[in-house]
Design a protein around this motif. Structure first.
Motif, PDB file in Angstrom:
ATOM      1  N   GLY A   1       0.695  -1.502  -0.097  1.00 47.91           N
ATOM      2  CA  GLY A   1      -0.114  -0.028  -0.461  1.00 47.91           C
ATOM      3  C   GLY A   1       0.982   1.553  -0.355  1.00 47.91           C
ATOM      4  O   GLY A   1       0.403   1.993  -0.655  1.00 47.91           O
ATOM      5  N   ALA A   2       2.057   1.461   1.016  1.00 41.85           N
ATOM      6  CA  ALA A   2       2.601   2.595   1.092  1.00 41.85           C
ATOM      7  C   ALA A   2       2.847   2.561  -0.579  1.00 41.85           C
ATOM      8  O   ALA A   2       3.852   4.170  -0.988  1.00 41.85           O
ATOM      9  CB  ALA A   2       3.372   2.337   1.961  1.00 41.85           C
ATOM     10  N   LEU A   3       3.819   1.937  -1.445  1.00 47.94           N
ATOM     11  CA  LEU A   3       4.613   1.588  -2.089  1.00 47.94           C
ATOM     12  C   LEU A   3       3.396   2.380  -4.054  1.00 47.94           C
ATOM     13  O   LEU A   3       4.273   3.125  -4.180  1.00 47.94           O
ATOM     14  CB  LEU A   3       5.353   0.546  -2.780  1.00 47.94           C
ATOM     15  N   ALA A   4       2.416   1.652  -3.105  1.00 41.86           N
ATOM     16  CA  ALA A   4       1.541   2.315  -4.223  1.00 41.86           C
ATOM     17  C   ALA A   4       0.915   3.633  -4.405  1.00 41.86           C
ATOM     18  O   ALA A   4       0.929   4.182  -5.345  1.00 41.86           O
ATOM     19  CB  ALA A   4       0.370   1.302  -4.329  1.00 41.86           C
ATOM     20  N   VAL A   5       0.946   3.746  -2.834  1.00 39.52           N
ATOM     21  CA  VAL A   5       0.889   5.170  -3.193  1.00 39.52           C
ATOM     22  C   VAL A   5       1.775   6.644  -3.296  1.00 39.52           C
ATOM     23  O   VAL A   5       1.388   7.150  -4.051  1.00 39.52           O
ATOM     24  CB  VAL A   5       0.238   5.510  -1.416  1.00 39.52           C
ATOM     25  N   ALA A   6       3.022   5.852  -3.215  1.00 39.79           N
ATOM     26  CA  ALA A   6       3.960   6.900  -3.743  1.00 39.79           C
ATOM     27  C   ALA A   6       3.839   6.227  -4.652  1.00 39.79           C
ATOM     28  O   ALA A   6       4.096   7.846  -6.249  1.00 39.79           O
ATOM     29  CB  ALA A   6       5.615   5.923  -2.999  1.00 39.79           C
ATOM     30  N   LEU A   7       3.820   5.495  -5.950  1.00 44.01           N
ATOM     31  CA  LEU A   7       3.805   5.550  -7.618  1.00 44.01           C
ATOM     32  C   LEU A   7       2.515   6.683  -7.768  1.00 44.01           C
ATOM     33  O   LEU A   7       2.306   7.097  -8.740  1.00 44.01           O
ATOM     34  CB  LEU A   7       3.537   3.713  -7.207  1.00 44.01           C
ATOM     35  N   PHE A   8       0.775   6.054  -7.117  1.00 42.45           N
ATOM     36  CA  PHE A   8       0.076   7.306  -7.291  1.00 42.45           C
ATOM     37  C   PHE A   8       0.360   8.401  -6.931  1.00 42.45           C
ATOM     38  O   PHE A   8       0.154   9.625  -8.221  1.00 42.45           O
ATOM     39  CB  PHE A   8      -1.084   6.897  -6.403  1.00 42.45           C
ATOM     40  N   ILE A   9       0.825   9.129  -5.892  1.00 40.30           N
ATOM     41  CA  ILE A   9       1.542  10.711  -6.301  1.00 40.30           C
ATOM     42  C   ILE A   9       1.908  10.829  -7.611  1.00 40.30           C
ATOM     43  O   ILE A   9       1.978  12.216  -8.034  1.00 40.30           O
ATOM     44  CB  ILE A   9       2.183  10.473  -4.493  1.00 40.30           C
ATOM     45  N   GLN A  10       3.591   9.980  -7.701  1.00 37.66           N
ATOM     46  CA  GLN A  10       4.303  10.336  -8.653  1.00 37.66           C
ATOM     47  C   GLN A  10       3.487   9.886 -10.618  1.00 37.66           C
ATOM     48  O   GLN A  10       3.915  11.093 -10.489  1.00 37.66           O
ATOM     49  CB  GLN A  10       5.680   9.276  -8.878  1.00 37.66           C
TER      50      GLN A  10
END
Length: 135
Positions: A50-59
């Motif tokens: 989830g943390a990695l996916a949120v980072a990808l979403f923000i990017q």
């Protein structure tokens, strides 16, 4: 209306999967670090995804990732090899009980080493043996 970018769609899907994994881990029982429950690893893996996916979403929203439309990753590519590997994995799951883990895994890896990205017989046999015995 703008097209949905592939990295944004992937991030949204990964967030949904992460929520599901973390929720299932929580339902199984997290326990504590000294006495972990059966859902301990699932819960923390779900949070990490989830943390990695949120980072990808923000990017992806900030425009820091490649601008590709949703269908771009599927254009061209090596889909016959992907389907070949999936077929080999299905055969592997079918013969695993009859041949046993060591023989089935060794045979699968030999096939993968020799056909997907062809390697010499030395690399294929040694790589398959090391990977099988390590597992």
């Amino acid at each position: 209306m703008t097209k949905l970018r592939s990295d944004t769609a992937t991030a949204i899907l990964a967030i949904a999967v992460a929520i599901f994994i973390a929720h299932e881990g929580y339902d199984l029982g997290i326990g504590s670090t000294s006495d972990p429950g059966s859902g301990f690893i699932l819960f923390w893996v779900g949070l990490a995804i989830g943390a990695l996916a949120v980072a990808l979403f923000i990017q992806s929203l900030a425009g820091r990732t490649a601008k590709q439309t949703l269908g771009a990753p599927f254009a061209g590519g090596r889909w016959p090899k992907v389907l070949y590997v999936v077929a080999l994995l299905l055969v592997y799951t079918y013969v695993l009980d009859d041949l046993g883990f060591i023989v089935a895994t060794f045979a699968l890896l030999i096939l993968l080493f020799k056909t997907v990205e062809p390697q010499s017989w030395t690399v294929a046999v040694i790589g398959s043996a090391v990977a099988t015995l390590t597992a």
